[in-house]
Structures are given as structure tokens and as C-alpha cells.
Motif scaffolding. Structure first.
Motif, PDB file in Angstrom:
ATOM      1  N   PRO A  62       0.814  -1.222   0.000  1.00  0.00           N
ATOM      2  CA  PRO A  62       0.000   0.000   0.000  1.00  0.00           C
ATOM      3  C   PRO A  62       0.846   1.270   0.000  1.00  0.00           C
ATOM      4  CG  PRO A  62      -0.175  -1.193   2.089  1.00  0.00           C
ATOM      5  CD  PRO A  62       0.484  -2.105   1.126  1.00  0.00           C
ATOM      6  N   LEU A  63       0.422   2.227  -0.839  1.00  0.00           N
ATOM      7  CA  LEU A  63       1.129   3.495  -0.960  1.00  0.00           C
ATOM      8  C   LEU A  63       0.677   4.441   0.144  1.00  0.00           C
ATOM      9  CD1 LEU A  63       3.034   5.240  -2.795  1.00  0.00           C
ATOM     10  CD2 LEU A  63       0.939   6.034  -3.936  1.00  0.00           C
ATOM     11  N   VAL A  64       1.617   4.948   0.915  1.00  0.00           N
ATOM     12  CA  VAL A  64       1.313   5.918   1.972  1.00  0.00           C
ATOM     13  C   VAL A  64       1.239   7.323   1.389  1.00  0.00           C
ATOM     14  CG1 VAL A  64       2.068   6.887   4.187  1.00  0.00           C
ATOM     15  CG2 VAL A  64       2.436   4.455   3.695  1.00  0.00           C
ATOM     16  N   PHE A  65       2.258   7.687   0.596  1.00  0.00           N
ATOM     17  CA  PHE A  65       2.197   8.950  -0.135  1.00  0.00           C
ATOM     18  C   PHE A  65       3.167   8.902  -1.306  1.00  0.00           C
ATOM     19  CE2 PHE A  65       5.511  10.060   3.041  1.00  0.00           C
ATOM     20  CZ  PHE A  65       6.514  10.545   2.203  1.00  0.00           C
ATOM     21  N   SER A  66       2.917   9.757  -2.275  1.00  0.00           N
ATOM     22  CA  SER A  66       3.788   9.914  -3.433  1.00  0.00           C
ATOM     23  C   SER A  66       3.971  11.405  -3.670  1.00  0.00           C
ATOM     24  CB  SER A  66       3.177   9.248  -4.674  1.00  0.00           C
ATOM     25  OG  SER A  66       4.016   9.436  -5.803  1.00  0.00           O
ATOM     26  N   ILE A  67       5.221  11.830  -3.867  1.00  0.00           N
ATOM     27  CA  ILE A  67       5.488  13.250  -4.030  1.00  0.00           C
ATOM     28  C   ILE A  67       6.548  13.440  -5.109  1.00  0.00           C
ATOM     29  CG2 ILE A  67       7.269  13.320  -2.227  1.00  0.00           C
ATOM     30  CD1 ILE A  67       6.062  16.034  -1.358  1.00  0.00           C
ATOM     31  N   ASN A  68       6.329  14.428  -5.964  1.00  0.00           N
ATOM     32  CA  ASN A  68       7.256  14.653  -7.082  1.00  0.00           C
ATOM     33  C   ASN A  68       8.604  15.195  -6.605  1.00  0.00           C
ATOM     34  OD1 ASN A  68       5.473  13.786  -9.079  1.00  0.00           O
ATOM     35  ND2 ASN A  68       4.503  15.799  -9.201  1.00  0.00           N
ATOM     36  N   GLU A  69       8.565  16.094  -5.627  1.00  0.00           N
ATOM     37  CA  GLU A  69       9.792  16.669  -5.076  1.00  0.00           C
ATOM     38  C   GLU A  69       9.613  16.869  -3.574  1.00  0.00           C
ATOM     39  OE1 GLU A  69      11.565  19.437  -8.731  1.00  0.00           O
ATOM     40  OE2 GLU A  69      10.447  20.364  -7.077  1.00  0.00           O
TER      41      GLU A  69
ATOM     42  N   GLY B 117      14.594  18.394  -5.827  1.00  0.00           N
ATOM     43  CA  GLY B 117      14.785  17.047  -5.295  1.00  0.00           C
ATOM     44  C   GLY B 117      14.184  15.982  -6.191  1.00  0.00           C
ATOM     45  N   LYS B 118      14.453  14.745  -5.868  1.00  0.00           N
ATOM     46  CA  LYS B 118      13.942  13.618  -6.641  1.00  0.00           C
ATOM     47  C   LYS B 118      12.543  13.236  -6.169  1.00  0.00           C
ATOM     48  CE  LYS B 118      18.523  11.556  -7.344  1.00  0.00           C
ATOM     49  NZ  LYS B 118      19.369  10.345  -7.111  1.00  0.00           N
ATOM     50  N   PRO B 119      11.759  12.574  -7.025  1.00  0.00           N
ATOM     51  CA  PRO B 119      10.451  12.062  -6.581  1.00  0.00           C
ATOM     52  C   PRO B 119      10.640  10.959  -5.551  1.00  0.00           C
ATOM     53  CG  PRO B 119      10.970  11.280  -8.789  1.00  0.00           C
ATOM     54  CD  PRO B 119      12.017  12.293  -8.443  1.00  0.00           C
ATOM     55  N   PHE B 120       9.636  10.796  -4.697  1.00  0.00           N
ATOM     56  CA  PHE B 120       9.746   9.793  -3.632  1.00  0.00           C
ATOM     57  C   PHE B 120       8.377   9.191  -3.352  1.00  0.00           C
ATOM     58  CE2 PHE B 120       9.696   8.742   0.980  1.00  0.00           C
ATOM     59  CZ  PHE B 120      10.613   7.694   0.938  1.00  0.00           C
ATOM     60  N   ASP B 121       8.322   7.875  -3.290  1.00  0.00           N
ATOM     61  CA  ASP B 121       7.106   7.140  -2.925  1.00  0.00           C
ATOM     62  C   ASP B 121       7.373   6.381  -1.640  1.00  0.00           C
ATOM     63  OD1 ASP B 121       5.998   8.005  -5.295  1.00  0.00           O
ATOM     64  OD2 ASP B 121       6.457   6.151  -6.381  1.00  0.00           O
ATOM     65  N   LEU B 122       6.441   6.456  -0.714  1.00  0.00           N
ATOM     66  CA  LEU B 122       6.570   5.703   0.543  1.00  0.00           C
ATOM     67  C   LEU B 122       5.499   4.621   0.565  1.00  0.00           C
ATOM     68  CD1 LEU B 122       7.882   5.378   3.360  1.00  0.00           C
ATOM     69  CD2 LEU B 122       6.078   6.876   4.238  1.00  0.00           C
ATOM     70  N   HIS B 123       5.935   3.373   0.629  1.00  0.00           N
ATOM     71  CA  HIS B 123       5.031   2.231   0.697  1.00  0.00           C
ATOM     72  C   HIS B 123       5.095   1.609   2.089  1.00  0.00           C
ATOM     73  CE1 HIS B 123       3.999   1.835  -3.628  1.00  0.00           C
ATOM     74  NE2 HIS B 123       5.164   2.452  -3.794  1.00  0.00           N
ATOM     75  N   LEU B 124       3.993   1.031   2.509  1.00  0.00           N
ATOM     76  CA  LEU B 124       3.922   0.329   3.789  1.00  0.00           C
ATOM     77  C   LEU B 124       4.144  -1.157   3.549  1.00  0.00           C
ATOM     78  CD1 LEU B 124       3.255   0.335   6.838  1.00  0.00           C
ATOM     79  CD2 LEU B 124       0.852   0.039   6.215  1.00  0.00           C
ATOM     80  N   ASN B 125       5.337  -1.628   3.882  1.00  0.00           N
ATOM     81  CA  ASN B 125       5.664  -3.040   3.687  1.00  0.00           C
ATOM     82  C   ASN B 125       5.044  -3.846   4.832  1.00  0.00           C
ATOM     83  OD1 ASN B 125       6.871  -5.595   3.493  1.00  0.00           O
ATOM     84  ND2 ASN B 125       8.706  -4.742   2.535  1.00  0.00           N
TER      85      ASN B 125
END
Length: 271
Positions: A86-93, A98-106
Motif C-alpha cells: 500500500p502506498l502511503v504517499f507519493s510526491i514529485n519533489e 529534489g527527486k520524486p519519492f514514494d513511501l510504501h507500507l511493507n
């Protein structure tokens, strides 16, 4: 058996049952792949067997300990094709430029980590070298030393970042990443190795266990390049040293979390 002893014995069973219920709901919500859920059930059963074998012959304990390592690593690292946690959040910068970053809940990693805590935390004897206030000081010193090496070696820059995404990152990082990784490395690898090698002396046992766990920690993160390998080795050594010095899982978790929090909130992230 008195009521207190019966309750103490039942606690891991109750907690494991709740954990497996959480895994079941994870399957229903498509937060957990069914193949990994099966491995998780085997992992919990193997942890229980290892827990109850602590007073058995050494060869029995080794036989029950061996499958735990590949099972735990497979649960944490397996990514079935077509499945995403599940994706917690996704942000372009995270910050300008800055680089894009996606945070997933493992979820699998989290459940496996808490399974280790449930079955092994209470049975791990504390072998501490420091006491009192030093228990709280060493995580700060070790985290500061690691960041002092990482900043120039990786070329990290001052990039402060705040907001709701920072709160979510800190929460997930502490309760999933740090707890899962440190419980696995300290309670399942470093602690048992150190106790098994005590016949060679306390200092050699601690050194060998710390060295093995440090290398395993770095390898599990699949670093790319010599600098990344060096930082993960230093990180694994710092977190393991916190555990060696204090005998507390919480100290290793605190050191790990301090490093990750400062890195995310104040420095270049992701690399």
C-alpha cells in the motif's frame, strides 16, 4: 502452574494469533500477497519452535534457527510480480530540485518484525556493558558518528523538509522499518550468535556476532557502489554496537531511527 505463569506463557500465543488475524485482513485488503502470507505463517511457527528450544541441546537450537534466516529475508524482500504494498504517499519533489519519492507500507516486513519481537524479545538475556544514563547517551553518539561519516562520503547537503509527508515518513520508518530490521538483526542474528559463541570468550563472541550482523545488514540493503557499501557497513556496525553496549533492542531502534529521521528531515533525500 500458577495463573501468572500460565498468563505469561499464553502471551506469545495471543499476540501471534492477533498478528495472523492482521495478516488475514491484509490479504482481504490486498495489502499482503498470499505467497508471502504463507511464508509468514511458517515463520511464526518456526519462531515459536526456536523459542521453546532455548533449553535444549545446541544442535537442536541450531537446526531450528537455520530456516529462520532465509524465511525472514524472503518475507521482507519478496515482491511478487504485479503486487505493490500500500502506498502511503507519493510526491514529485520533497524539496525544490529534489527527486520524486514514494513511501510504501511493507506490511509483510512489519508483521515479520513484530513476530520476532513477540517470540524472542522476552527470552533474550540482557548482556550490557553500560548502564544508567549511558544507555540513552550511546544511541545519540553512535547516530551522530554515523551521520558524520555519511554526510561527506555521500555528499549530502542541507535540505530541510517538513509537512504531513514528514510525519508519515517518521511514523512508518519507526514502527515498520526500524522495528522490523532491528528485531531481525539483533534478536534473530546477533543475539543468538553472541550467546552461541560465548565458549570462546565474551569479547570474541561479541565481535564475531557484530561483524556477521554488520555484513548481513549491508548485504540485505543491496547497496550500489563502494561508498554506499561503506555507509551501510558503518550503519550496521553502529546499530549493532548500540545493542552490544546496552543489551537493549530499543537502543538499536533508537539509533537507527535518529539517523533516518535526521537524514530525511534535514539532508538530501532520497539519494
Amino acid at each position: 502452574m500458577n495463573k501468572l505463569a500460565a498468563f505469561t506463557l499464553a502471551k506469545p500465543y495471543v499476540a501471534s494469533a492477533l498478528l495472523l488475524v492482521a495478516a488475514f485482513f491484509g490479504l482481504l485488503l490486498d495489502w499482503l500477497p498470499i505467497s508471502v502470507a504463507g511464508l509468514l505463517a511458517l515463520f511464526v511457527a518456526a519462531l515459536a519452535a526456536f523459542h521453546f528450544a532455548r533449553n535444549r541441546a545446541a544442535w537442536v537450537k541450531v537446526l531450528l534457527w537455520l530456516p529462520l534466516l532465509p524465511l525472514g529475508l524472503a518475507i521482507a524482500l519478496m515482491r511478487p510480480e504485479g503486487f505493490s504494498y500500500p502506498l502511503v504517499f507519493s510526491i514529485n519533489e520533497l524539496y525544490p530540485g529534489g527527486k520524486p519519492f514514494d513511501l510504501h507500507l511493507n506490511t509483510a516486513k512489519a508483521l515479520a518484525g513484530y513476530a520476532v519481537v513477540i517470540w524472542l524479545l522476552g527470552s533474550a538475556p540482557k548482556q550490557m556493558l553500560v548502564t544508567g544514563r549511558q544507555v540513552f547517551v550511546w544511541p545519540i553518539l553512535l547516530a551522530g558518528g554515523l551521520l558524520g561519516v555519511a554526510i561527506p562520503l555521500l555528499g549530502l547537503e542541507w535540505q530541510p523538509k517538513w509537512g504531513l509527508h514528514a510525519m508519515w515518513f517518521l511514523l512508518v520508518n519507526l514502527l515498520v522499518t526500524c522495528v522490523a530490521e532491528e528485531s531481525f538483526m539483533r534478536l534473530l542474528v546477533q543475539g543468538p550468535l553472541q550467546r552461541a559463541l560465548q565458549r570462546f570468550g565474551a569479547a570474541p563472541a561479541a565481535f564475531i556476532a557484530l561483524t556477521v550482523t554488520t555484513v548481513l545488514f549491508a548485504a540485505a540493503h543491496s547497496p550500489q557502489g563502494a561508498h554506499a557499501w561503506a555507509i551501510y557497513l558503518v550503519a550496521g556496525c553502529a546499530y549493532g554496537a548500540a545493542y552490544t553496549l546496552t543489551g537493549r533492542l530499543s537502543a538499536a531502534i533508537a539509533t537507527h531511527f535518529l539517523v533516518n529521521a535526521v537524514h530525511y528531515l534535514l539532508l538530501t533525500y532520497p539519494l
